[in-house]
Design a protein around this motif. Structure first.
Motif, PDB file in Angstrom:
ATOM      1  N   TRP A  64       0.832  -1.207   0.000  1.00 17.22           N
ATOM      2  CA  TRP A  64       0.000   0.000   0.000  1.00 17.22           C
ATOM      3  C   TRP A  64       0.865   1.255   0.000  1.00 17.22           C
ATOM      4  O   TRP A  64       0.678   2.144  -0.825  1.00 17.22           O
ATOM      5  N   SER A  65       1.801   1.323   0.920  1.00 18.69           N
ATOM      6  CA  SER A  65       2.602   2.538   1.028  1.00 18.69           C
ATOM      7  C   SER A  65       3.566   2.692  -0.143  1.00 18.69           C
ATOM      8  O   SER A  65       3.726   3.797  -0.683  1.00 18.69           O
ATOM      9  N   GLY A  66       4.191   1.591  -0.571  1.00 23.17           N
ATOM     10  CA  GLY A  66       5.126   1.676  -1.687  1.00 23.17           C
ATOM     11  C   GLY A  66       4.453   2.033  -2.995  1.00 23.17           C
ATOM     12  O   GLY A  66       4.884   2.943  -3.705  1.00 23.17           O
ATOM     13  N   ALA A  67       3.380   1.329  -3.312  1.00 20.59           N
ATOM     14  CA  ALA A  67       2.657   1.615  -4.560  1.00 20.59           C
ATOM     15  C   ALA A  67       2.031   3.006  -4.517  1.00 20.59           C
ATOM     16  O   ALA A  67       2.037   3.728  -5.523  1.00 20.59           O
ATOM     17  N   GLY A  68       1.511   3.384  -3.356  1.00 19.13           N
ATOM     18  CA  GLY A  68       0.932   4.727  -3.219  1.00 19.13           C
ATOM     19  C   GLY A  68       1.969   5.810  -3.436  1.00 19.13           C
ATOM     20  O   GLY A  68       1.701   6.828  -4.089  1.00 19.13           O
ATOM     21  N   THR A  69       3.170   5.608  -2.907  1.00 14.16           N
ATOM     22  CA  THR A  69       4.246   6.577  -3.087  1.00 14.16           C
ATOM     23  C   THR A  69       4.641   6.693  -4.551  1.00 14.16           C
ATOM     24  O   THR A  69       4.798   7.797  -5.086  1.00 14.16           O
ATOM     25  N   VAL A  70       4.782   5.563  -5.218  1.00  9.30           N
ATOM     26  CA  VAL A  70       5.162   5.573  -6.631  1.00  9.30           C
ATOM     27  C   VAL A  70       4.076   6.250  -7.471  1.00  9.30           C
ATOM     28  O   VAL A  70       4.366   7.120  -8.310  1.00  9.30           O
TER      29      VAL A  70
END
Length: 105
Positions: free
Chosen positions: A64-70
């Motif tokens: 969630w956090s990684g994909a959201g950041t990207v």
């Protein structure tokens, strides 16, 4: 398990949209995008809670956090004309690699 990943996808997309609307809301001075911020984050957290019924917390949150950041970075570059230097692009690649590795474990 597939349902968990669908919930996670909706959580990621709604959180990313909410983050973009946060920028557009101009510090909540514009109420229409501000309403979309609240709706987007509420939906994101609700979908994330549903995700956690079938996918472990560590895997869910990292994705969630990684994909959201990207995705938020991509929106910033495409929609808000923000610039990325080589160091930022390397950071994005590290995020993607990390999320992929966590998902493979």
């Amino acid at each position: 398990m597939i349902t968990g990943y669908l919930f996670l996808l909706v959580a990621i997309l709604s959180e990313t949209a909410a983050a973009a609307m946060l920028k557009v809301s101009d510090g909540f001075k514009r109420w229409q995008p501000g309403v979309l911020v609240v709706i987007g984050y509420a939906l994101a957290f609700y979908m994330m809670s549903l995700t956690l019924t079938s996918i472990p917390l560590s895997l869910s949150y990292a994705t969630w956090s990684g994909a959201g950041t990207v995705l938020t970075t991509i929106i910033g570059v495409l929609w808000f004309q923000e610039k990325l230097n080589r160091r930022a692009m390397l950071g994005i690649l590290c995020l993607v690699a990390g999320v992929v590795l966590i998902n493979l474990s």
